[in-house]
Design a protein around this motif. Structure first.
Motif, short mmCIF file in Angstrom:
data_model
loop_
_atom_site.label_atom_id
_atom_site.label_comp_id
_atom_site.label_asym_id
_atom_site.label_seq_id
_atom_site.Cartn_x
_atom_site.Cartn_y
_atom_site.Cartn_z
N VAL A 153 0.74 -1.09 0.02
CA VAL A 153 0.01 -0.02 -0.01
C VAL A 153 0.80 1.17 0.07
O VAL A 153 1.85 1.08 0.85
CB VAL A 153 -0.97 0.09 1.03
CG1 VAL A 153 -1.66 1.50 1.21
CG2 VAL A 153 -1.93 -1.30 1.24
N ILE A 154 0.65 2.10 -0.80
CA ILE A 154 1.53 3.39 -1.17
C ILE A 154 0.54 4.55 -0.97
O ILE A 154 -0.39 4.68 -1.78
CB ILE A 154 2.41 3.33 -2.41
CG1 ILE A 154 2.97 2.18 -2.63
CG2 ILE A 154 3.14 4.83 -2.49
CD1 ILE A 154 4.18 1.97 -1.80
N GLU A 155 0.85 5.51 -0.19
CA GLU A 155 0.10 6.60 0.29
C GLU A 155 1.03 8.06 0.26
O GLU A 155 2.07 8.03 0.52
CB GLU A 155 -0.72 6.46 1.54
CG GLU A 155 -1.28 8.06 2.13
CD GLU A 155 -2.40 8.48 0.97
OE1 GLU A 155 -2.16 9.84 0.97
OE2 GLU A 155 -2.94 7.80 0.31
N GLN A 156 0.61 9.04 -0.43
CA GLN A 156 1.37 10.18 -0.56
C GLN A 156 1.39 11.20 0.83
O GLN A 156 2.11 12.15 1.08
CB GLN A 156 1.03 10.94 -1.64
CG GLN A 156 -0.26 11.57 -1.87
CD GLN A 156 -0.50 12.53 -3.15
OE1 GLN A 156 0.71 12.78 -4.06
NE2 GLN A 156 -1.52 13.05 -3.17
N ARG A 157 0.35 10.85 1.46
CA ARG A 157 0.03 11.79 2.63
C ARG A 157 0.24 10.84 3.85
O ARG A 157 0.56 9.71 3.85
CB ARG A 157 -1.49 12.38 2.66
CG ARG A 157 -1.75 13.26 1.59
CD ARG A 157 -3.19 13.81 1.78
NE ARG A 157 -3.57 14.50 0.73
CZ ARG A 157 -4.27 14.30 -0.24
NH1 ARG A 157 -4.39 12.74 -0.41
NH2 ARG A 157 -4.72 14.79 -1.39
N ASP A 158 -0.21 11.43 5.29
CA ASP A 158 -0.57 10.43 6.14
C ASP A 158 -1.48 9.47 5.99
O ASP A 158 -2.47 9.93 5.12
CB ASP A 158 -0.58 11.19 7.54
CG ASP A 158 0.57 12.05 7.95
OD1 ASP A 158 1.62 11.22 8.08
OD2 ASP A 158 0.36 13.04 8.33
N ARG A 167 3.08 -4.84 2.87
CA ARG A 167 4.02 -3.57 3.18
C ARG A 167 2.92 -2.26 3.10
O ARG A 167 2.13 -2.29 2.22
CB ARG A 167 4.84 -3.43 1.76
CG ARG A 167 5.79 -4.74 1.61
CD ARG A 167 7.01 -4.64 2.49
NE ARG A 167 7.78 -3.64 2.20
CZ ARG A 167 8.93 -3.40 1.33
NH1 ARG A 167 9.22 -4.63 0.70
NH2 ARG A 167 9.67 -2.56 1.33
N VAL A 168 3.07 -1.03 3.87
CA VAL A 168 2.43 -0.07 3.99
C VAL A 168 3.36 1.19 4.09
O VAL A 168 4.20 1.01 5.02
CB VAL A 168 1.50 -0.02 4.99
CG1 VAL A 168 0.57 1.35 5.07
CG2 VAL A 168 0.51 -1.25 5.18
#
Length: 403
Positions: free
Chosen positions: A56-61, A199-200
């Motif tokens: 999992v890929i996130e650009q913010r929190d 994966r996060v």
């Protein structure tokens, strides 16, 4: 994309629940889910539970986009009434969509019990006529749902007044419905996924995507490469930026929450979600700690600075509307906020590949008032697509209906 304004209650209440490790080297895995809100968390959980290798890929929190601004009314009822949806897609498809959302609420209940501590509460839903002229269409809606086996009761004006203490010409009282803390659900799901080997990584922006017949390659703002067999774009209302084709209209919705109130003050609302036939509609629910949460006053503003400037005024207008329904309640907004949401032409979401990107890139656009319910359905839909299985909702919720 700036998706919210003001002080969303969930993020203030919960704070930063977990610090996820940054991505520091190239990554290769089976499925990458881009996004870190409740939609991404539900999809990633579904995939991991069924043996898929997920990052999992996130650009913010995590949870800091539209999830933090969600009011999390969980209903099977779609913003497009069943009778209108039947005119667009046929009665069989309309009933299928409503029935699937009904089943999604039960699936969310089961998942919330497994995850624990996400303030999930079952409820009823009261859909009331805002004006007398809305009574006829509302009665037609009640009759259609009743004939197709949905658990609905009709309340006339006296019944609404007696059971809920406010004035309305009539209402549909239905089950199932529920509410929860979507921000907390996102964190607790993703923390659980870490323990299961997923994966996060947050604060990781994707700058480029390349697809081929066998793989998808992503490049981050830091120059790292991520390679996967399947990509899921679950970036909420920012997902439109990935498509040249306009598939929905972005709008803004406003909300506020009060301080905790005495238990008896919220007796009529403790286990019932309220919403009305007017458009845009007022909606109400309580929180687990006895606050009243109200939302509505939707508008077409999609510019963050203009939306920011509206928050306090809209909160006061919402408070005045609630005060007219329940004059005995002290309506003082403690936290007020606004969030972006998107409306599709028919009120249904989009899940699956888009022709622009090919079969290895799956979009999860849980758009409309049923965002979290749709996301629960979308998790199964996306998994079926990745596993190359048929799904009963695949065609109805696909981009094909735009053709």
């Amino acid at each position: 994309m700036d998706l919210k304004s003001g002080y969303p209650f969930w993020a203030i209440k919960n704070g930063l629940m977990h610090a996820f490790a940054p991505l520091q080297q190239d990554l290769r895995c089976e499925v990458v889910v881009v996004g870190g809100g409740v939609t991404a968390a539900l999809i990633a959980d579904e995939l991991v539970q069924h043996g898929h290798e997920v990052a999992v890929i996130e650009q913010r929190d995590i949870g800091w986009g539209s999830t933090a601004a969600s009011t999390a009314l969980l209903q099977y009822e779609i913003d497009t009434p069943l009778r209108e949806l039947a005119k667009r897609h046929g009665l069989e498809a309309a009933v299928l969509a409503y029935r699937a959302c009904e089943q999604a609420i039960e699936a969310l209940r089961v998942l919330a019990a497994q995850v624990d501590d996400v303030d999930f509460r079952t409820a009823r839903s009261l859909y009331y006529a805002s004006r007398r002229r809305h009574l006829g269409p509302l009665l037609e809606e009640f009759d259609l749902r009743s004939r197709h086996g949905f658990a609905v009761d009709w309340l006339d004006a006296a019944g609404v007044a007696e059971e809920f203490g406010f004035s309305a010409p009539g209402a549909i009282l239905s089950t199932p419905a529920a509410s929860m803390d979507p921000y907390r659900m996102s964190y607790r799901l993703l923390i659980r996924l870490l323990a299961r080997g997923a994966r996060v990584h947050d604060h990781c922006r994707i700058d480029a995507v390349e697809t081929s017949t066998r793989r998808v390659q992503l490049r981050t703002a830091d120059g790292l490469r991520i390679e996967c067999k399947q990509l899921v774009v679950a970036t909420g209302y920012a997902a439109q930026q990935w498509l040249r084709q306009r598939v929905a209209r972005n709008r803004s919705s406003y909300a506020f929450v009060t301080d905790p109130m005495p238990t008896d003050a919220l007796a009529q609302l403790r286990d019932t979600l309220l919403w009305e036939t007017a458009r845009p509609y007022l909606y109400l629910r309580t929180t687990a700690d006895q606050r009243l949460l109200a939302g509505g006053e939707d508008d077409a503003i999609d510019l963050p600075l203009r939306r920011d400037a509206q928050v306090d005024r809209k909160a006061q207008r919402l408070a005045a509307k609630v005060g007219k329904l329940f004059p005995q309640l002290a309506m003082t907004p403690t936290f007020a906020w606004a969030g972006t949401f998107a409306e599709t032409e028919d009120g249904l979401p989009f899940f699956g590949p888009h022709p622009q990107w090919g079969p290895r890139v799956h979009f999860a656009m849980a758009y409309g008032g049923n965002g979290i319910t749709y996301s629960m359905l979308g998790a199964g839909l996306i998994r079926a697509a990745i596993e190359r299985r048929q799904h009963r909702l695949a065609e109805l919720f696909s981009f094909q209906r735009l053709a």
